[in-house]
Design an enzyme around this catalytic site. Structure first.
Site, PDB file in Angstrom:
ATOM      1  N   ILE A   1      31.226   4.674  47.949  1.00 19.94           N
ATOM      2  CA  ILE A   1      32.070   3.513  47.679  1.00 19.94           C
ATOM      3  C   ILE A   1      33.425   3.915  48.272  1.00 19.94           C
ATOM      4  O   ILE A   1      34.146   4.715  47.687  1.00 19.94           O
ATOM      5  CB  ILE A   1      32.184   3.214  46.181  1.00 19.94           C
ATOM      6  CG1 ILE A   1      30.819   2.803  45.616  1.00 19.94           C
ATOM      7  CG2 ILE A   1      33.187   2.089  45.935  1.00 19.94           C
ATOM      8  CD1 ILE A   1      30.823   2.484  44.132  1.00 19.94           C
ATOM      9  N   PRO A   2      33.763   3.394  49.448  1.00 23.11           N
ATOM     10  CA  PRO A   2      34.817   4.006  50.273  1.00 23.11           C
ATOM     11  C   PRO A   2      36.245   3.679  49.861  1.00 23.11           C
ATOM     12  O   PRO A   2      37.003   3.022  50.599  1.00 23.11           O
ATOM     13  CB  PRO A   2      34.496   3.470  51.669  1.00 23.11           C
ATOM     14  CG  PRO A   2      33.882   2.135  51.414  1.00 23.11           C
ATOM     15  CD  PRO A   2      33.085   2.286  50.146  1.00 23.11           C
ATOM     16  N   CYS A   3      36.649   4.175  48.693  1.00 24.05           N
ATOM     17  CA  CYS A   3      38.029   3.965  48.262  1.00 24.05           C
ATOM     18  C   CYS A   3      39.013   4.681  49.189  1.00 24.05           C
ATOM     19  O   CYS A   3      40.200   4.343  49.205  1.00 24.05           O
ATOM     20  CB  CYS A   3      38.214   4.419  46.820  1.00 24.05           C
ATOM     21  SG  CYS A   3      37.772   6.141  46.504  1.00 24.05           S
ATOM     22  N   HIS A   4      38.510   5.640  49.978  1.00 24.50           N
ATOM     23  CA  HIS A   4      39.394   6.343  50.920  1.00 24.50           C
ATOM     24  C   HIS A   4      39.884   5.424  52.033  1.00 24.50           C
ATOM     25  O   HIS A   4      40.845   5.755  52.736  1.00 24.50           O
ATOM     26  CB  HIS A   4      38.670   7.554  51.521  1.00 24.50           C
ATOM     27  CG  HIS A   4      37.423   7.191  52.268  1.00 24.50           C
ATOM     28  ND1 HIS A   4      36.196   7.056  51.644  1.00 24.50           N
ATOM     29  CD2 HIS A   4      37.194   6.918  53.591  1.00 24.50           C
ATOM     30  CE1 HIS A   4      35.283   6.736  52.543  1.00 24.50           C
ATOM     31  NE2 HIS A   4      35.873   6.639  53.731  1.00 24.50           N
TER      32      HIS A   4
END
Length: 279
Positions: free
Chosen positions: A245-248
């Site tokens: 889950i690409p919160c970056h």
């Protein structure tokens, strides 16, 4: 600080103290506003400007923290927690927990007691990760310094769950996304606990293509909450599944990369690595 700002600050401080001292009475907006000699409309607006949330939401946070303390006592029932928090019954306690914690009070009380979690450790391009799954799907991915700390952090989330150090197919499928095509990421089975708002934010993160970035404001608009950038930031920061889950990929509107739950230097490295992969 100007004289007017000082007056406003003192009013908000007084209101916060009043809510903390009287939360068991579940005071209304009108009652709290009266304490600081403001109309409900002006008080609501001022409180949100200073505290970032509404007075009602602040009251809910105070209430749920108190209820959690009651539920952690083994002999306390859900009814006990509701009454001690100033709520009329267990149905209101249920609604409060679903809204704030993303789980029922019963689920909080048993702390994953009936949950079976498989976990393992793996090397990724960005360091060691703890990865965990239930029969329903992936529930946890986190970068960690070592296996002992990784397991400790996992168990903090589900203290009473049954743990087995075992690699299963869900974990194998998830690890493939660290190096392979992201076009099928939406098919990854996830088993997450979160509020409706958090789940909407996490779902929106899956729509950010590999190698691209979005701002907190972009995400707020995507979920039809254009004024909720701060709340979006909080939800992004509580993402339980690192990288997948690409919160970056979420940055500040100024272009600053911002903080990252698993170290801001790692966030910079991941963004650069993904950009190179696309090129």
């Amino acid at each position: 600080m100007s004289e007017q700002k000082n007056i406003n600050y003192n009013r908000i401080a007084k209101a916060i103290a009043h809510i903390k001292q009287n939360f068991k009475a579940q005071p209304s907006l009108d009652e709290i506003a009266e304490q600081v000699h403001l109309s409900p409309y002006h008080f609501q607006r001022m409180f949100k400007e200073w505290a970032g949330i509404s007075p009602k939401k602040f009251l809910q946070y105070i209430s749920v923290e108190h209820a959690k303390g009651i539920l952690e006592e083994s002999s306390a029932s859900l009814f006990d927690a509701a009454i001690e928090t100033g709520l009329s019954g267990t149905s209101r306690l249920h609604d409060l927990f679903i809204s704030i914690e993303g789980m029922t009070p019963g689920e909080y009380k048993n702390q994953g007691e009936n949950l079976v979690i498989n976990y393992s450790f793996a090397q990724s391009p960005f360091g060691l990760v703890t990865i965990a799954s239930t029969p329903k799907g992936l529930c946890h991915v986190a970068f960690t310094d070592d296996e002992e700390k990784g397991l400790y952090d996992l168990k903090k989330q589900f203290p009473k769950a049954q743990y087995h150090q075992r690699v299963d197919q869900t974990q194998v499928n998830a690890l493939m996304f660290f190096a392979n095509d992201w076009s099928q990421i939406s098919k990854l089975k996830l088993h997450l606990k979160g509020t409706d708002f958090q789940l909407k934010v996490w779902e929106s993160l899956l729509r950010i293509p590999k190698g691209q970035l979005a701002t907190y404001g972009n995400i707020a608009k995507l979920i039809d909450k254009p004024k909720a950038s701060r709340a979006v930031g909080s939800a992004v920061g509580s993402n339980p599944v690192a990288y997948l889950i690409p919160c970056h990929r979420v940055i500040q509107s100024t272009g600053d990369l911002g903080e990252y739950r698993w170290d801001s230097s790692r966030k910079t490295a991941i963004i650069g690595w993904e950009a190179a992969q696309i090129q």
